[in-house]
Design an enzyme around this catalytic site. Structure first.
Site, PDB file in Angstrom:
ATOM      1  N   ASP A   1      -3.582 -10.278   9.324  1.00  0.00           N
ATOM      2  CA  ASP A   1      -2.136  -9.920   9.397  1.00  0.00           C
ATOM      3  C   ASP A   1      -1.359 -10.968  10.346  1.00  0.00           C
ATOM      4  O   ASP A   1      -1.794 -11.066  11.571  1.00  0.00           O
ATOM      5  CB  ASP A   1      -1.485  -8.566   9.481  1.00  0.00           C
TER       6      ASP A   1
ATOM      7  N   LYS B   1      -1.018  -7.647  -5.691  1.00  0.00           N
ATOM      8  CA  LYS B   1      -1.729  -8.067  -4.652  1.00  0.00           C
ATOM      9  C   LYS B   1      -3.061  -7.081  -4.489  1.00  0.00           C
ATOM     10  O   LYS B   1      -2.911  -6.135  -4.591  1.00  0.00           O
ATOM     11  CB  LYS B   1      -0.970  -7.854  -3.421  1.00  0.00           C
TER      12      LYS B   1
ATOM     13  N   ASP C   1       0.798  -1.070  -0.023  1.00  0.00           N
ATOM     14  CA  ASP C   1      -0.011  -0.069  -0.081  1.00  0.00           C
ATOM     15  C   ASP C   1       0.884   1.471  -0.035  1.00  0.00           C
ATOM     16  O   ASP C   1       2.075   1.156   0.491  1.00  0.00           O
ATOM     17  CB  ASP C   1      -0.838  -0.035   1.311  1.00  0.00           C
TER      18      ASP C   1
ATOM     19  N   ARG D   1      -4.747 -15.124   1.256  1.00  0.00           N
ATOM     20  CA  ARG D   1      -4.433 -15.111   2.399  1.00  0.00           C
ATOM     21  C   ARG D   1      -5.459 -15.722   3.362  1.00  0.00           C
ATOM     22  O   ARG D   1      -6.649 -15.857   2.820  1.00  0.00           O
ATOM     23  CB  ARG D   1      -4.407 -13.453   2.973  1.00  0.00           C
TER      24      ARG D   1
ATOM     25  N   GLY E   1      -7.430  -7.393   4.838  1.00  0.00           N
ATOM     26  CA  GLY E   1      -7.893  -5.869   4.908  1.00  0.00           C
ATOM     27  C   GLY E   1      -8.918  -6.052   5.551  1.00  0.00           C
ATOM     28  O   GLY E   1     -10.120  -6.752   5.532  1.00  0.00           O
ATOM     29  N   ASP E   2      -9.216  -4.999   6.675  1.00  0.00           N
ATOM     30  CA  ASP E   2     -10.399  -4.650   7.321  1.00  0.00           C
ATOM     31  C   ASP E   2     -10.892  -6.024   7.983  1.00  0.00           C
ATOM     32  O   ASP E   2     -12.103  -6.096   8.619  1.00  0.00           O
ATOM     33  CB  ASP E   2     -11.675  -4.405   6.445  1.00  0.00           C
TER      34      ASP E   2
ATOM     35  N   ASP F   1      -6.303  -6.271  -2.108  1.00  0.00           N
ATOM     36  CA  ASP F   1      -6.778  -6.093  -0.950  1.00  0.00           C
ATOM     37  C   ASP F   1      -8.219  -6.307  -0.528  1.00  0.00           C
ATOM     38  O   ASP F   1      -9.240  -6.045  -1.619  1.00  0.00           O
ATOM     39  CB  ASP F   1      -5.813  -5.398  -0.103  1.00  0.00           C
TER      40      ASP F   1
HETATM   41  C1  GLA Z   1      -3.964  -5.112   5.091  1.00  0.00           C
HETATM   42  C2  GLA Z   1      -3.199  -6.059   4.566  1.00  0.00           C
HETATM   43  C3  GLA Z   1      -1.802  -6.040   4.846  1.00  0.00           C
HETATM   44  C4  GLA Z   1      -1.302  -4.659   4.057  1.00  0.00           C
HETATM   45  C5  GLA Z   1      -2.229  -3.765   4.640  1.00  0.00           C
HETATM   46  C6  GLA Z   1      -1.967  -2.225   3.748  1.00  0.00           C
HETATM   47  O1  GLA Z   1      -3.917  -4.808   6.525  1.00  0.00           O
HETATM   48  O2  GLA Z   1      -3.628  -7.245   5.435  1.00  0.00           O
HETATM   49  O3  GLA Z   1      -0.925  -7.151   4.239  1.00  0.00           O
HETATM   50  O4  GLA Z   1      -1.303  -4.766   2.769  1.00  0.00           O
HETATM   51  O5  GLA Z   1      -3.467  -4.022   4.558  1.00  0.00           O
HETATM   52  O6  GLA Z   1      -2.532  -1.179   3.925  1.00  0.00           O
END
Ligand code: GLA
Length: 426
Positions: free
Chosen positions: A216, A144, A68, A212, A186-187, A146
């Site tokens: 994270d 990638k 990002d 994924r 994400g989110d 998201d």
């Molecule tokens: C999410 C993804 C991360 C990263 C961030 C970037 O949290 O899971 O791997 O790409 O967004 O904002």
């Protein structure tokens, strides 16, 4: 190649029709390292230079992936195209892509299925075709995508699979081979279990080259969560499609997201067994010598890149210890002995049940090779003696193989040794 290997290969089909990603990608991703505030052309190029200088590029770490915050905070250009932040990326994406390619790297970018990315930059919703074309024109090798700022939240399956599929199809239409990595993370809240990305009929290899499976990985607890989730997803991975338990963290003391040194080595070994993408999230300019040794271990990298492309799985669990194994193309198995205990030593034994999960012929002799022995100082290994060979018999083995492992650095770290068992295949 063993007969089992041949039979299984015949059954595996390629994931997307994009011709890339037969084996898991190796490289570097900016997110855990540069985050948003540190993103710049200079930062990316110096990370690439570090991959070259440390020899990691030669060992296969060729993807340099911008996560990002590469996008212009002011949005798209007058024609609606995505553009790079002009202050931070003065050469633009095309220029950076060219430089990285000239230096022997592959170039990755990040986008989002929503209107905005997780960090609030321009997302791809409604622009899938244009963005895929733009990426192809820039010479992008890896995308990638998201899962932030979507219309109906991060878990609306019909919406998310439809939107990710739009991007997959747009990439395919460009005719350029681009690795497509779907990030449902994400989110999502920490410890979110995203197994449906692998198991749903619209997900897995039909959708992407990697997906994924958790939110994270930020430290040891989320690491454990990720590999435990991955343990049940073996059947969904194969050549061209991989479960993605997130980046390799490393153990640099200054990093925001990090593990202990032995945890970091354990993550690397496990990711090889799990056939996971091997994307370094650490500051590769300042890798500790220990981490550099870890990531340079060619024997473990060979496991990661084994052309049989079968994900490994959990063989057995006993208390805080477990054994993980992955079948390799020559009929050998890579096995990981893991002790998750905090302070105490534990003997980890490949029991009859453990042997029965591997395809070794009755009564064959199995040779063991410690893939870390040349890397670990003797004192680190000196907590137990492992047999160097064992005899297979029926479903199990006459001689068990055991290794005593100590909780890594005395403060609750995992610790592992891996063995390659080369014996006659089934
Ligand atoms: C999410 C993804 C991360 C990263 C961030 C970037 O949290 O899971 O791997 O790409 O967004 O904002």
């Amino acid at each position: 190649m063993g007969q089992c290997a041949l039979a299984c290969l015949a059954l595996t089909a390629w994931a997307l029709d994009n011709g890339v990603g037969h084996l898991p990608p190796l490289g570097y991703s900016t997110w855990n390292d540069l985050s948003c505030s540190g993103m710049s052309e200079e930062g990316v190029l110096s990370a690439a230079e570090s991959l070259r200088r440390t020899g990691l590029q030669k060992r296969g770490y060729v993807y340099v992936n911008l996560d990002d915050c590469w996008q212009d905070p002011l949005g798209r250009d007058a024609t609606g195209r995505l553009q790079a932040d002009p202050q931070r990326f003065p050469s633009g994406m095309h220029g950076l892509s060219k430089t990285l390619h000239e230096r022997g790297f592959k170039f990755g970018v990040y986008t989002d299925r929503g209107r905005r990315t997780c960090a609030g930059r321009e997302g791809s919703q409604g622009f899938e075709t244009l963005d895929a074309q733009t990426f192809a024109e820039w010479g992008v090798d890896f995308v990638k995508e998201d899962n932030c700022r979507s219309l109906s939240g991060p878990n609306n399956k019909s919406e998310l699979f439809a939107q990710f599929a739009l991007f997959r199809d747009a990439l395919n239409k460009t005719g350029t081979p681009i690795f497509f990595s779907v990030c449902g993370g994400g989110d999502q809240l920490p410890f979110s279990n995203l197994t449906y990305y692998a198991s749903d009929e619209r997900g897995g290899k039909k959708l992407a080259n990697s997906w994924r499976i958790t939110s994270d990985v930020t430290g040891s607890w989320t690491l454990r969560f990720a590999y435990k989730v991955d343990a049940s997803l073996r059947e969904y991975a194969g050549p061209g499609g991989f479960n993605d338990p997130d980046m390799l963290l490393g153990s640099s003391p200054g990093a925001a997201r990090r593990l202990g040194p032995h945890q970091s080595r354990t993550q690397f070994s496990l990711w090889a067994i799990l056939m996971a993408p091997m994307l370094l999230g650490a500051d590769v300019r300042q890798l500790t010598p220990f981490d550099l040794e870890t990531y340079s271990n060619e024997e473990v990298l060979k496991v990661s890149q084994d052309s049989f492309a079968q994900q490994g799985s959990l063989l057995t669990v006993k208390g805080s210890t477990s054994l993980w194994g992955r079948p390799l193309v020559d009929g050998a198995w890579a096995v990981l002995f893991l002790n998750e205990g905090w302070f105490w030593k534990r003997k980890v034994t490949c029991s009859k049940r453990c042997w029965s999960k591997m395809s070794f012929k009755r009564n064959s002799t199995v040779h063991l090779q410690d893939l870390w022995s040349q890397w670990l100082p003797h004192s680190d290994i000196g907590v137990g003696q492992a047999s160097r060979a064992a005899q297979a018999s029926g479903a199990g083995l006459v001689g068990q193989v055991a290794q005593t492992l100590q909780g890594a650095d005395g403060v609750g770290r995992t610790w592992s040794l891996r063995w390659k068992l080369a014996g006659a295949a089934c």
